[in-house]
Write an enzyme that holds these catalytic residues in place. Structure first.
Site, PDB file in Angstrom:
ATOM      1  N   HIS A 553       8.182  -3.916 -11.964  1.00 49.72           N
ATOM      2  CA  HIS A 553       7.265  -2.867 -11.522  1.00 49.72           C
ATOM      3  C   HIS A 553       8.031  -1.618 -11.090  1.00 49.72           C
ATOM      4  O   HIS A 553       7.734  -1.019 -10.055  1.00 49.72           O
ATOM      5  CB  HIS A 553       6.396  -3.377 -10.366  1.00 49.72           C
ATOM      6  CG  HIS A 553       5.520  -4.531 -10.726  1.00 49.72           C
ATOM      7  ND1 HIS A 553       4.905  -5.334  -9.773  1.00 49.72           N
ATOM      8  CD2 HIS A 553       5.145  -5.032 -11.931  1.00 49.72           C
ATOM      9  CE1 HIS A 553       4.196  -6.278 -10.394  1.00 49.72           C
ATOM     10  NE2 HIS A 553       4.325  -6.115 -11.696  1.00 49.72           N
ATOM     11  N   SER A 554       8.990  -1.195 -11.859  1.00 49.07           N
ATOM     12  CA  SER A 554       9.827  -0.044 -11.504  1.00 49.07           C
ATOM     13  C   SER A 554       9.011   1.246 -11.523  1.00 49.07           C
ATOM     14  O   SER A 554       8.217   1.482 -12.438  1.00 49.07           O
ATOM     15  CB  SER A 554      10.995   0.070 -12.494  1.00 49.07           C
ATOM     16  OG  SER A 554      11.785  -1.097 -12.468  1.00 49.07           O
TER      17      SER A 554
END
Length: 621
Positions: A553-554
């Site tokens: 989930h960057s």
């Protein structure tokens, strides 16, 4: 549609991931005369089984995968000097084609917290509804029923998930709700829905549902295997991009540069890793970063590549009963991938009578093929008793951020019906072929932040200087340590529990009451919790520093904030200091969001398409 025939376009996208496909597809539908080019380093995903069959999602993250890029972080003392690895999508459709298809949505207040004009939740909720077809239940006021992205419960139900909810609502003393993704409900056990089409059983991604479905449009072009090096400027106006044949996707192709020109707009949409590094290679960023790489500065934007954020994820594995229905036979299915056996044969080999044939999936969209293995979850907040049991290092963070924000969960606890291999460990090859179940817990608002920048190696080659920041803030590990204990107690009480996979748990001292072992069945619902000594707690802490990983989930590295606050883009996604250049992907998120981020990436795409249509004078209603 997919072959280079023009050198000049109206709009050029640098990157063809989740958000790029949303924006390009919407704009092409709003005005089919727009000449649009998407340049994607990865390959096409069109109708490929690894992308469209949900059970295969985990194979995208295998060490030999070319459908993701494995970004190598700097070693960190907070991770016991371990080098973290963070994959991101590398194909047309990006993360939407390789993620685990878990449907969650952030509380509406997350978007209000951004404090950005036009991005308030009241403006975004109509777009959330516009993008989805919620097949789970009708007449839910915050859900949509006519959008391109399908949301369903998947191709079949996994009974282990019911056990998780049953124990959660009794032993863990939490409530149950059918829908905890209504933008406000929290701390309640619920089913976990999926980005899977309930009719076809296929993954619901942006490549197929925004772009590939417009193959009839001769002006929408997708060139795969093309890596964007930098933006081309005339003065401070972006007029195109320079790109090469990607060396991974096209290893034998000529590596000389080409240019695609854009008469109206260039949109960088390469994600939290690609977007800031494209900007820096183009001379936009901090002076010191550009100077060390020998790049002439065009605009001084020190926020480029800063503010990297993610969620912190841990998988913990357990033994499951022989009669349980799990994903393990499919996930162990090398023979399936190689075409040596039918699924029916695999079912027979593993005494697994409930697996339906591939032919049935093709005809009805049902069976475990249309499953990701995750059917239930809780967006967890600690109660007073749990807060007292947690390390005091978490108290300041709780009081400052969580205490008065009742819609914000500290973490998600979930269950996978099958063995899930952590990124940092290679266990599955040594595990016996039996049934497993896995706890997954991940914190949603960790305080730590990192950075993503370009660098050069000693021999002059480009490299990435990537710091995850994982566990840098001492408060971040505390919920993980508590989550291990709580989820273990939940699993011990489930009917399918048959003990722990010892190698997937902390290395407790010999003779510890917390030691892991096989079991003949669950403990009683009212059995006492495991007692952990100080030494046991230290083992749990070490375990998490050894195994905590990305949740894929960057975000945040081209933040939509004021320039004075290290922002990179304004509220209309314009890069500060230049014209004709926008960024549209998860990198613009100024703060973390309490959700699996596919939902936010879709939302950013819909909002970006609206903004760009307005800028170009196109009707987008």
């Amino acid at each position: 549609m997919f072959h280079p025939v023009l050198s000049e376009f109206d709009i050029v996208f640098a990157g063809g991931g989740t958000t790029a496909c949303v924006v390009a597809g919407r704009l092409a539908a709003y005005d089919p005369s727009l000449r649009i080019l998407i340049l994607e380093a990865g390959q096409h995903s069109l109708n490929k089984p690894i992308h469209v069959q949900p059970f295969r999602s985990r194979f995208n993250h295998a060490p030999t995968s070319t459908t993701v890029t494995f970004n190598i972080g700097n070693p960190s003392p907070r991770l016991n000097d371990r080098v973290p690895i963070v994959p991101c999508g590398r194909c047309v459709g990006g993360g939407s084609c390789v993620n685990s298809m878990i449907y969650t949505r952030a509380p509406a207040s997350d978007y209000d917290d951004w404090g950005v004009n036009g991005w308030e939740s009241e403006n975004l909720i109509p777009l959330m509804k516009k993008l989805e077809t919620y097949e789970v239940q009708p007449d839910c006021p915050t859900h949509g029923y006519d959008g391109p992205i399908k949301v369903s419960s998947g191709g079949c139900k996994l009974g282990i998930s019911d056990e998780f909810i049953q124990v959660g609502t009794t032993y863990h003393k939490r409530q149950y709700a059918d829908d905890t993704d209504d933008l406000e409900t929290c701390n309640t056990y619920s089913p976990c829905q999926k980005y899977i089409d309930g009719t076809t059983g296929r993954r619901s991604d942006t490549a197929h549902h925004y772009v590939y479905n417009q193959a009839h449009n001769p002006n929408l072009h997708v060139w795969d295997g093309k890596r964007v090096k930098c933006i081309i400027f005339e003065g401070k106006r972006a007029v195109g991009v320079e790109f090469i044949n990607d060396p991974v996707s096209c290893p034998d192709a000529d590596q000389s540069s080409s240019i695609a020109r854009a008469s109206k707009l260039v949109i960088i949409s390469a994600g939290a890793f690609g977007s800031p590094t494209i900007l820096e290679r183009s001379g936009i960023g901090a002076k010191a970063i550009l100077k060390r790489c020998g790049i002439e500065q065009v605009v001084n934007l020190p926020g480029v590549g800063e503010n990297y954020q993610d969620h912190n994820l841990v998988f913990v594995s357990y033994l499951a009963a022989d009669e349980a229905v799990t994903m393990d036979p499919l996930w162990r299915g090398d023979s399936i991938l190689q075409g040596k056996h039918t699924l029916t044969t695999i079912a027979a080999l593993y005494n697994y009578p409930n697996v339906e044939s591939l032919a049935q999936w093709n005809s009805s969209g049902k069976s475990l093929i249309a499953q990701n293995g995750l059917d239930s979850k809780i967006k967890w907040r600690p109660d007073d008793e749990e807060l007292k049991a947690m390390d005091p290092a978490f108290q300041p963070r709780w009081k400052e951020f969580f205490q008065d924000r009742l819609d914000k969960a500290v973490a998600i606890f979930a269950i996978f019906s099958g063995y899930v291999q952590p990124l940092s460990r290679l266990l599955s090859s040594t595990l016996p072929p039996r049934n497993y179940m896995s706890a997954a817990y991940y914190t949603l608002y960790p305080a730590s932040v990192g950075s993503v920048h370009i660098n050069v190696t000693e021999n002059g080659k480009e490299a990435m200087d990537f710091t995850t920041g994982f566990l840098d803030d001492p408060s971040d590990i505390v919920p993980l340590n508590f989550a291990y204990k709580k989820t273990r107690e939940i699993f011990r009480r489930m009917a399918s529990y048959r003990g722990e996979v010892t190698t997937g748990h902390p290395d407790f001292p010999e003779g510890s009451a917390a030691g892991c072992r096989e079991a003949s069945g669950p403990v009683d619902l009212n059995a006492p919790d495991i007692f952990y000594t100080t030494e046991d707690d230290e083992a749990i802490d070490r375990f998490h520093r050894d195994i905590v990983q990305t949740t894929y989930h960057s975000l945040g590295t081209c933040a939509m904030k004021s320039e004075a606050d290290q922002g990179v883009v304004d509220a209309r996604l314009n890069v500060y200091g230049v014209s004709n250049l926008k960024v549209a992907d998860m990198s613009i998120s100024p703060l973390n969001v309490g959700t699996n981020t596919y939902s936010t990436a879709l939302l950013i795409g819909e909002r970006a398409a609206m903004i760009i249509a307005e800028d170009l004078g196109i009707n987008c209603i």
